[in-house]
Design a protein around this motif. Structure first.
Motif, PDB file in Angstrom:
ATOM      1  N   ASN A  35      -1.231   0.039  -9.344  1.00  0.00           N
ATOM      2  CA  ASN A  35      -2.241   0.758  -8.559  1.00  0.00           C
ATOM      3  C   ASN A  35      -2.885  -0.162  -7.527  1.00  0.00           C
ATOM      4  OD1 ASN A  35      -2.017   3.007 -10.295  1.00  0.00           O
ATOM      5  ND2 ASN A  35      -3.443   2.028 -11.721  1.00  0.00           N
ATOM      6  N   ASP A  36      -2.098  -0.874  -6.742  1.00  0.00           N
ATOM      7  CA  ASP A  36      -2.623  -1.731  -5.668  1.00  0.00           C
ATOM      8  C   ASP A  36      -3.281  -3.018  -6.155  1.00  0.00           C
ATOM      9  OD1 ASP A  36      -1.809   0.249  -3.938  1.00  0.00           O
ATOM     10  OD2 ASP A  36      -3.768   1.260  -4.033  1.00  0.00           O
ATOM     11  N   VAL A  37      -3.245  -3.304  -7.460  1.00  0.00           N
ATOM     12  CA  VAL A  37      -3.779  -4.583  -7.927  1.00  0.00           C
ATOM     13  C   VAL A  37      -2.594  -5.462  -8.292  1.00  0.00           C
ATOM     14  CG1 VAL A  37      -5.231  -5.728  -9.608  1.00  0.00           C
ATOM     15  CG2 VAL A  37      -5.781  -3.410  -8.877  1.00  0.00           C
ATOM     16  N   SER A  38      -2.572  -6.682  -7.735  1.00  0.00           N
ATOM     17  CA  SER A  38      -1.421  -7.542  -7.972  1.00  0.00           C
ATOM     18  C   SER A  38      -1.549  -8.224  -9.325  1.00  0.00           C
ATOM     19  CB  SER A  38      -1.316  -8.588  -6.872  1.00  0.00           C
ATOM     20  OG  SER A  38      -0.249  -9.449  -7.186  1.00  0.00           O
ATOM     21  N   LEU A  39      -0.580  -7.932 -10.211  1.00  0.00           N
ATOM     22  CA  LEU A  39      -0.660  -8.387 -11.600  1.00  0.00           C
ATOM     23  C   LEU A  39      -0.752  -9.900 -11.704  1.00  0.00           C
ATOM     24  CD1 LEU A  39      -0.510  -7.402 -14.550  1.00  0.00           C
ATOM     25  CD2 LEU A  39       1.936  -7.763 -14.437  1.00  0.00           C
ATOM     26  N   TRP A  40      -0.011 -10.608 -10.844  1.00  0.00           N
ATOM     27  CA  TRP A  40       0.070 -12.053 -10.997  1.00  0.00           C
ATOM     28  C   TRP A  40      -0.892 -12.805 -10.104  1.00  0.00           C
ATOM     29  CZ3 TRP A  40       2.000 -13.948 -15.152  1.00  0.00           C
ATOM     30  CH2 TRP A  40       2.905 -13.158 -15.866  1.00  0.00           C
ATOM     31  N   GLU A  41      -1.734 -12.072  -9.332  1.00  0.00           N
ATOM     32  CA  GLU A  41      -2.671 -12.790  -8.473  1.00  0.00           C
ATOM     33  C   GLU A  41      -4.113 -12.612  -8.920  1.00  0.00           C
ATOM     34  OE1 GLU A  41      -1.532 -11.641  -4.475  1.00  0.00           O
ATOM     35  OE2 GLU A  41       0.509 -12.211  -5.035  1.00  0.00           O
TER      36      GLU A  41
END
Ligand SMILES: Nc1ncnc2c1ncn2[C@@H]1O[C@H](COP(=O)(O)OP(=O)(O)O)[C@@H](O)[C@H]1O
Ligand SMILES: [Mg+2]
Lengths: 254, 386
Positions: A70-76
């Motif tokens: 949902n537009d949130v970067s998992l690894w950042e």
């Protein structure tokens, strides 16, 4: 098939490269998994399907590229935030991965005890419901070593569903099951998806499952070391010209 | 459970109203959100309404005002349905959300396995006593079985028929021999040092400090070297054997060997037993030397003894028999540690915590049997006069 409204991406993968050390498994993976999809990750043995799943569920860091929930970067995002994202996912591991020293009820209860703050009675009732949903009513006090492989898979599914996840991941759910049990498990996944409105991501190379329940897919090609197709598997079978995908989807009979 | 579970901002708590539109119908009307982390309505009111005169004949759900729901709603509905059924009231589920209805049907589809659920039973003390003694007897016969199988495996080895891999054996020799040297050096040198200190306190009072050398030499070489290596190896290698074989048991690797027709006794236990029987005496000799060295350091640097004199006194006072007795000790300990580790590993349960228990009891069993064996050997030596 359905969806009169535009599909909403749930997970978006862009330019993903996966590697173990300097050994690059796959590069340039770009696809999106929409809300309500039954998304199939397919490919031959050893092509990196399980590894891709590990990256999607936050167990392994990608060598390059991004994974957006949902537009949130998992690894950042910071690890704490990543845990919050991942708490809304449920995973069924390839061999069940039930904790062997706990009963089935304790296995399903652990996520609830950790994250809900419910009392023991409420948890006990929720656990019975989850086990009943996967057809294991009455097996609360059994240990994983006392039940069959298919039952272990289903108990793993009950544990994956414990926190009512929005996304369910499955690693080869039907591997090691007889065709009838495998079919029943497929039906169960389909039924749960329909009634829970969850997104389902499945790693499999079972053609029967791929065509029966898949609404979207990605094909990982071992030789080219990248993905060569994405879309509804039935459409892919009809339209593809790629010989290795055709070979895979027709079990090498064409 | 619905997709908006986590995102919906509504915090309206779950509500439940009862209504009696006509004499035979009881309507349960849900409103607000039924979800994890929210309080749910109680069931006392409903219980009262089900019993109230005139008795309702059917129970109907109305979920039009329900904003969101998850598994806890399903649990709640199941409880209501159980109550209604117990009161002889028929339930019409049509008013529930479609998804919830399907899940409830799914949960009811496979009936609860009769007799699967377990109930805790309390036994009379006599029955418990009987159970315990049977278990103890069974454990004893299992140990005998194991020893018998090991003996057979050793006989097979002597006839050159045992199936066992050379590379496994060599790796085991390495891990239970060379890799143990650092810790054996440290512990036995310190034990030699401690013996010398403790002895010196008394002997210096008589001006007999030279006898520190005999004290350390005889104690280390006759028994302490062997005991210290035995205990180190029990904690280090015996535990490793138990954990390794136990994990193989959990993964069904031992079953895989059996079905292949390979005896796990020969393939797994034999190389471990041999490796320790070969390595323990060697480690023991090494520990003897390190112990004497520890005493030497104290004698020369603290008690100002002449180095050559100290070594000569050690050489003179330690009879060769002491050395052989030490070696016998250590060979026996090698057998005991290997057997305890392998036995606990082979009889491990099939869970992760069983591996932990197997490892713990391997170490405890090894140490106890080392001490008992020492006592027995000492008594025998005493009788034989050596
Ligand atoms: N921990 C690891 N370290 C190094 N290489 C690995 C590791 N796990 C898997 N691999 C390699 O990655 C490849 C893909 O593995 P995997 O993702 O499990 O394949 P699949 O699930 O598609 O069968 C395999 O060739 C394997 O050799
Ligand atoms: Mg895999």
């Amino acid at each position: 098939m359905q969806s009169p409204t535009a599909p909403q991406p749930h997970i978006t993968v862009t330019g993903l490269t996966m590697a173990y050390g300097s050994f690059v498994l796959m590069r340039d993976l770009t696809f999106s998994i929409n809300r309500g999809d039954i998304f199939i990750i397919m490919g031959g043995s050893g092509c990196g399907k399980s590894t891709l799943l590990k990256i999607l569920v936050g167990l392994k860091e990608p060598a390059a590229g991004t994974v957006l929930y949902n537009d949130v970067s998992l690894w950042e995002v910071p690890p704490g935030e990543r845990d919050l994202i991942l708490r809304r996912t449920g995973i069924l591991y390839q061999s069940g991965a039930l904790w062997s020293s706990m009963t089935l009820a304790e296995n399903v209860a652990l996520p609830l005890e950790q994250y809900t703050g419910l009392g023991p009675r409420d948890i006990r009732e929720l656990v019975s419901l989850k086990l009943a949903l996967v057809g294991l009513a009455g097996f609360e006090d059994f240990y994983p070593s006392e039940i069959s492989g298919g039952m272990r898979k289903r108990a793993g599914l009950a544990r994956a569903m414990a926190l009512d996840p929005e996304i369910l991941f499955f690693d080869e759910p039907s591997a090691g099951l007889d065709p009838v049990s495998a079919h029943l498990l497929d039906e169960l996944i389909l039924e749960l998806r329909e009634s829970l409105q969850a997104t389902v991501v499945i790693v499999t190379h079972e053609l029967a499952s791929i065509f029966a329940i898949g609404t979207n897919s990605v094909f990982l090609d071992v030789d080219k070391r990248t993905m060569t197709a994405t879309g509804n598997p039935n459409d892919l079978l009809r339209e593809t010209k790629d010989p290795s995908l055709r070979h895979f989807l027709t079990r090498g009979e064409e | 459970m619905s997709a908006e579970t986590a995102t919906s901002p509504t915090k309206a708590a779950a509500g439940q109203e009862l209504a009696r539109p006509d004499a035979s119908t009881l309507v349960v009307r849900f409103g607000g959100a039924f979800a994890l982390g929210l309080a749910l309505p109680g069931l006392e009111e409903l219980r009262g309404a089900l019993e109230a005169e005139p008795r309702p004949a059917r129970l109907v759900f109305d979920a039009t005002d329900l904003t969101r729901w998850d598994s806890r709603f399903l649990v709640h509905c199941r409880k209501i349905m159980d109550l209604a059924r117990a009161a002889g009231v028929s339930v019409e589920t049509a008013g529930l959300p479609a998804g919830a209805l399907r899940l409830l049907e799914l949960a009811a589809k496979v009936p609860e396995r009769k007799g699967a659920a377990r109930t805790a039973t309390r036994e009379a003390w006599l029955a418990r006593l009987g159970g315990r003694s049977q278990a103890a007897w069974q454990a004893f016969t299992e140990v005998l079985d194991f020893l018998g199988e090991v003996t057979l495996a050793v006989c097979n080895l002597a006839r050159g028929r045992a199936v066992m891999r050379r590379s496994d054996f060599l790796a085991l020799l390495h891990s239970s021999g060379a890799q143990a040297l650092p810790i054996v050096s440290l512990i036995s040198a310190l034990v030699g040092l401690i013996l010398a200190f403790v002895g010196a306190v008394q002997l210096v009072a008589f001006g007999a400090q030279i006898y520190v050398s005999s004290l350390v030499g005889i104690a280390m070489i006759r028994v302490m070297g062997a005991i210290m290596t035995g205990i180190i190896m029990a904690g280090r290698t015996g535990a490793a054997f138990a954990a390794e074989l136990g994990t193989m048991q959990v993964n069904e690797e031992i079953d895989a060997l059996r079905t292949l027709g390979v005896s796990p006794m020969e393939f797994l236990v034999l190389p471990r037993l041999l490796a320790l029987v070969v390595m323990m005496p060697l480690l023991c000799i090494y520990a003897d030397l390190m112990g004497v060295l520890g005493g030497f350091v104290v004698g020369v640097f603290m008690l100002d003894l002449n180095p050559a004199q100290y070594l000569a006194a050690t050489w003179d006072s330690v009879a060769l028999a002491n050395f052989w007795i030490g070696l016998v000790h250590s060979a026996v300990f090698g057998v005991l540690v290997a057997l305890a580790g392998c036995y606990r590993g082979m009889h491990c349960g099939r869970s992760a915590s069983a591996v932990g228990q197997a490892t713990t009891s391997a170490v405890v069993t090894s140490i106890i049997s080392i001490i008992i064996a020492t006592a027995i050997i000492t008594v025998i030596c005493n009788i034989l006069g050596i």
